[in-house]
Structure formats: C-alpha cells, structure tokens
Write an enzyme that holds these catalytic residues in place. Structure first.
Site, PDB file in Angstrom:
ATOM      1  N   GLU A 109       9.015  -4.777   3.153  1.00 18.18           N
ATOM      2  CA  GLU A 109       7.200  -4.188   2.508  1.00 18.18           C
ATOM      3  C   GLU A 109       7.015  -4.523   1.743  1.00 18.18           C
ATOM      4  O   GLU A 109       7.847  -5.128   0.838  1.00 18.18           O
ATOM      5  CB  GLU A 109       7.831  -2.535   2.252  1.00 18.18           C
ATOM      6  CG  GLU A 109       6.478  -2.124   2.412  1.00 18.18           C
ATOM      7  CD  GLU A 109       6.346  -0.456   2.131  1.00 18.18           C
ATOM      8  OE1 GLU A 109       5.347   0.016   1.944  1.00 18.18           O
ATOM      9  OE2 GLU A 109       7.780   0.256   1.464  1.00 18.18           O
ATOM     10  N   LYS A 122       0.859   1.138   8.146  1.00 13.06           N
ATOM     11  CA  LYS A 122       1.998   2.086   7.872  1.00 13.06           C
ATOM     12  C   LYS A 122       0.924   3.541   8.346  1.00 13.06           C
ATOM     13  O   LYS A 122      -0.165   3.698   8.070  1.00 13.06           O
ATOM     14  CB  LYS A 122       2.489   1.997   6.697  1.00 13.06           C
ATOM     15  CG  LYS A 122       3.222   2.712   5.948  1.00 13.06           C
ATOM     16  CD  LYS A 122       3.669   2.748   4.863  1.00 13.06           C
ATOM     17  CE  LYS A 122       4.820   3.390   4.171  1.00 13.06           C
ATOM     18  NZ  LYS A 122       4.913   3.302   2.998  1.00 13.06           N
ATOM     19  N   CYS A 171       8.868   1.614   5.863  1.00 12.08           N
ATOM     20  CA  CYS A 171       9.516   2.543   4.909  1.00 12.08           C
ATOM     21  C   CYS A 171       9.226   4.195   5.180  1.00 12.08           C
ATOM     22  O   CYS A 171      10.830   4.832   5.876  1.00 12.08           O
ATOM     23  CB  CYS A 171       8.889   2.279   3.624  1.00 12.08           C
ATOM     24  SG  CYS A 171       9.202   3.079   2.059  1.00 12.08           S
TER      25      CYS A 171
END
Length: 262
Positions: free
Chosen positions: A40, A105, A141
């Site tokens: 990321e 995300k 993440c």
C-alpha cells in the site's frame, strides 16, 4: 504460480518510488515471477498527504508502472492514491500487466488515533481479477481485520488474496499482522499474500509499515516471512492446495448465513 513480495520503504517522492518499482520488478522478473506485489502507498508514503499527491489511474505515475510491467512481461500490484470528484481521494491498488484492474480500499483505518477517512473515500465493493487462469482477490491493509471480505472474495472465486499494506507500528502489531494473515487464509481457504512496507529508519505516528511481509497457505501455515528491512522474496504457490483444503476443511460450504438482526 510464482509470486514476488516487494517489501520496500516508500518515501514522499513518487519519482524515487517509481525507481524502486523498476528495480524490484526487474529482479522479480529475472527470478521468473508472474506477479509482483508491492505495498500500500507505494506511490508515496503516508508521511505526505494523499490529497496533495493523488493522480488519476491514467496519470503519469500509473502509466509509468504500466510501462514497467509491459517491459518485463509481468503483472504488478502496487498501492497509490487516486483522485475523485470530491476533496477526498481513493486508496487504490493498481493492477497492471497481463490484466488491467484496480481496487479501492473498503475499510478505512479510523483507529489508534488516526483517521484515514479524513482524506480517503472508501471503495464501493470487493474485486477479483483473473491472471493466467488464477482468480486473485484484492484487499488493502486494514481490510485484513474483516473476515467477511475474505470469505466473500473466496465466494467470488478467489484462490489467492493479495494484501498490500502500510501497517501501523506499535505494541504487538507484528504479531497481529501475522495472526490476521494466517486467520484470513484459513477463513477463505485461500493463499494470502500480505506485502507490507518495510519498517522505516525513523518511525512516525503515521502508518508507515513494520515489514514482515508473508505468504500463508490455505491451512494458515506461513510459507515465507520477511524481516523488517527492505527485501524482495519470490514464493511458489501450489494452487492444488486450495482445492485440497476446500475438500478437507469445507468452511465456505459449511458456513451458515444469518439475516440482519438475527
């Protein structure tokens, strides 16, 4: 499938980070990697405001990464920040090479005193791409803390889930990272390829990474785990293990679905 984990420590300079991408992809390609997974925020670290540096998916940084993938005949997954019509931007995974796709995300890191949602707009839904006949789910993440996303990716056909990250440092964070990656592999009976930013020389309050990128198999066993420093690792994953695990431990088939409020 041969997959490379490109654990780097990105700076606030997109051009310098692109140079790292070029170097790691060249090394991974020489080692025969079909897929090279970067962390990321590869385009620039969270030490710089994402709003200041975001670009569209057809902007100069993403276009340069496409050129690198084409030059080396491999597929790249790399984290960047992309523009929107609002003041906030998207935390995006660029997938480019033999397949062209992106993922924004879903779960924003509003935790431990940090508010990602102040600058980032959440994505709209899960994403799975197909590379050489292999279905690959995408997550980023903080997404790794949400089991339902991983089981949904498996329901959509994923055999491998890649998880680029810039994991915030702190007490027990490496343990949590490793545990979550292994748990999500078992939840989904997928391989989980979790690529974190390396631990920076100076740790800040921003989520800048702890290293320990790893590959977990569908039984939750760690096939390879890196240390905290920048490193490139190449791992072969045997997709027949996904079929075996889903027959021997059919959690996806056995799961019961509960209506809201039940």
């Amino acid at each position: 499938m041969r997959i490379a984990l490109a654990q780097l420590s990105s700076s606030t300079d997109p051009a310098a980070n692109l140079g790292l991408v070029r170097r790691y992809v060249a090394e991974a390609s020489d080692a025969g990697a079909e897929l090279v997974v970067f962390p990321e925020a590869t385009m620039h670290s969270f030490d710089r405001s994402p709003v200041e540096a975001a670009e569209p998916l057809d902007g100069p940084w993403a276009s340069s990464v496409r050129s690198v993938a084409a030059e080396h005949g491999t597929t790249i997954v790399a984290g960047m920040f992309t523009t929107t019509a609002s003041r906030r931007v998207r935390n995006t995974l660029l997938v480019t090479g033999a397949v062209e796709a992106s993922y924004d995300k879903l779960h924003l890191f509003d935790a431990l005193g940090y508010a990602e949602s102040d600058t980032i707009q959440a994505g709209d839904g899960p994403a799975v791409v197909e590379l050489g006949g292999v279905r690959i789910g995408l997550a980023t993440c903080y997404d790794i803390r949400f089991p339902a996303l991983f089981t949904r990716l498996a329901e959509l056909g994923a055999q491998v889930v890649v998880v680029p990250a810039s994991w915030a440092s702190g007490p027990n964070k490496v343990h949590q990272w490793r545990t979550l990656a292994c748990a999500r592999a078992m939840d989904s009976t997928c391989f989980v390829v979790a690529c974190d930013q390396a631990e920076p020389a100076v740790v800040s309050r921003k989520p800048t990474g702890v290293g320990h990128s790893l590959v977990a198999d569908p039984y939750g066993s760690v096939l390879r785990e890196l240390g905290s420093a920048p490193e490139l690792a190449v791992v072969d994953v045997d997709l027949s293990l996904v079929v075996e695990a889903r027959e021997r431990m059919p959690v996806l088939r056995n799961a019961r679905r509960f209506p809201p409020g039940a």
